[in-house]
Design a protein around this motif. Structure first.
Motif: not given
Length: 411
Positions: A252-261
């Motif tokens: 992914r281009a951006t970091t996923v920083d939450s479980i909801d996301h």
């Protein structure tokens, strides 16, 4: 690319060899030749073995072996053709049909002079000679073909030598415990992905807590926000899921920083599967190779599903992952599945190998266990797949599985 290295008419698999701590010591490389329009697979001859060796004539071999040594069966007539680079990772397995030959000692000496490690495959005690055992590194005994008394006597004699003893075809936990008691050093067989015999069907507290979490995760009526909240309650689960989502699997281009996301991005089916993988990994009384095999089943099913219909892939991943629940919880799979709120499609695939999901699951199971003659070839061909597709799916899955296993250990 790795998938271009192995010839399309060659089926190959690696079978783990575990040590006393149930960690991977090495892999045996198994292969067979086969024709796409034939239901019968033929054992490889010398020419086929040459093709296989040429397939490893670059850096693909260490990748397939995940940095572990590899054991490869060869005929003595091929020993001189082994490439020098293979010394770094290869144990040469001498076929049992050649243990009686007069030239054996000379050929082993030549291999050892070049730096190769040598194993005797399916060794029979009638061929025992002290000088022969002293010249090799591993002696493999087929425990299915020997009585307990014969095993006891054989081990007692062989343990007088500085050699590792490998118990081959260990398919039950009972046999594993016997061989471990007899002081075998290495174990080969799929006992670790079978349920261990237990009295009754009551889960202990740790397993019950994890299984109850799976029951909640697989409830069809739960929406994404509820699933996210359940995951967030478990710190280890949350951390490892975010690590997986941000791994090279997704780039992914951006970091996923939450479980909801993460739940929104991956979708319900995928997040359930990943959560299952992480949860099962917390049962630390199991061999680490069980998690490897569980993920290998999931990714191979997924790869095959993608070849048919990309939308089928998440279900295929789930089926592959859930197929090893019996080994994780030491309970019959049918009993466990009765308690999980799965769709009838997944239930039928897991219990009866029914439907497209079932066909892909049983194909993956048979391929991974090198039981190629049992692959439902006609049904696979009807789905538009070929044997080379299956081999390619397996190769891709090995790479993904080893990356995942390494990443999970880091966390």
């Amino acid at each position: 690319m790795l998938e271009q290295q192995v010839q399309p008419d060659i089926l190959f698999a690696r079978q783990p060899i575990l040590n006393n701590a149930q960690q991977v010591f090495a892999y045996e490389l198994l292969f067979r030749s086969g024709e796409v329009n034939q239901a019968e697979f033929l054992d490889g001859d010398v020419a086929t073995r040459s093709v296989l060796l040429s397939a490893f004539a670059d850096n693909s071999a260490p990748q397939l072996l995940n940095g572990k040594p590899g054991l490869l069966n060869i005929r003595l007539s091929m020993a001189a053709n082994l490439p020098d680079f293979a010394v770094e990772f290869l144990f040469v397995e001498i076929l049992e049909s050649e243990h009686h030959l007069k030239k054996l000692d000379h050929e082993i000496a030549l291999l050892k002079r070049r730096g190769f490690r040598v194993a005797l495959d399916d060794f029979e005690m009638k061929n025992y000679r002290p000088e022969l055992i002293d010249s090799v590194d591993i002696v493999k005994l087929d425990v299915i073909e020997m009585s307990e008394d014969e095993l006891v006597d054989a081990v007692a004699l062989l343990k007088q030598h500085d050699v590792m003893l490998l118990a081959e075809k260990v398919e039950t936990h009972e046999m594993f415990y016997l061989c471990k008691e007899l002081k075998f050093d290495l174990f080969q067989g799929y006992y670790f992905c079978r349920p261990e015999a237990v009295t009754g069907h009551v889960l202990n507290a740790n397993r019950k807590a994890l299984f109850d979490l799976l029951v909640i995760l697989y409830k069809p009526e739960e929406d994404a926000s509820v699933i996210a909240e359940i995951i967030k309650r478990d710190t280890v689960l949350s951390y490892k899921l975010l690590k997986l989502v941000n791994s090279s699997f997704y780039r992914r281009a951006t970091t996923v920083d939450s479980i909801d996301h993460a739940v929104v991005l991956l979708g319900m089916q995928r997040i359930r599967s990943w959560a299952t993988l992480v949860c099962l990994g917390q049962l630390n009384d199991k061999s680490e190779e069980l998690q490897t095999i569980s993920f290998l089943r999931a990714t191979m099913c997924e790869s095959l599903g993608k070849m048919i219909d990309p939308e089928l892939a998440p279900k295929c991943f789930s089926v592959g992952m859930l197929s090893s629940l019996d080994a994780w919880f030491d309970q019959p799979l049918e009993i466990l599945l009765e308690k999980l709120p799965l769709s009838s499609e997944l239930q039928k695939a897991l219990v009866d190998y029914d439907g497209v999901l079932g066909i892909l699951l049983v194909t993956s199971l048979y391929y991974i266990h090198s039981q190629w003659h049992q692959i439902p070839l006609k049904q696979i061909l009807d789905l538009g797949l070929s044997l080379s597709d299956i081999t390619r799916a397996y190769e891709q899955s090995i790479i993904k599985t080893d990356e995942m296993t390494s990443m999970m250990k880091e966390g």
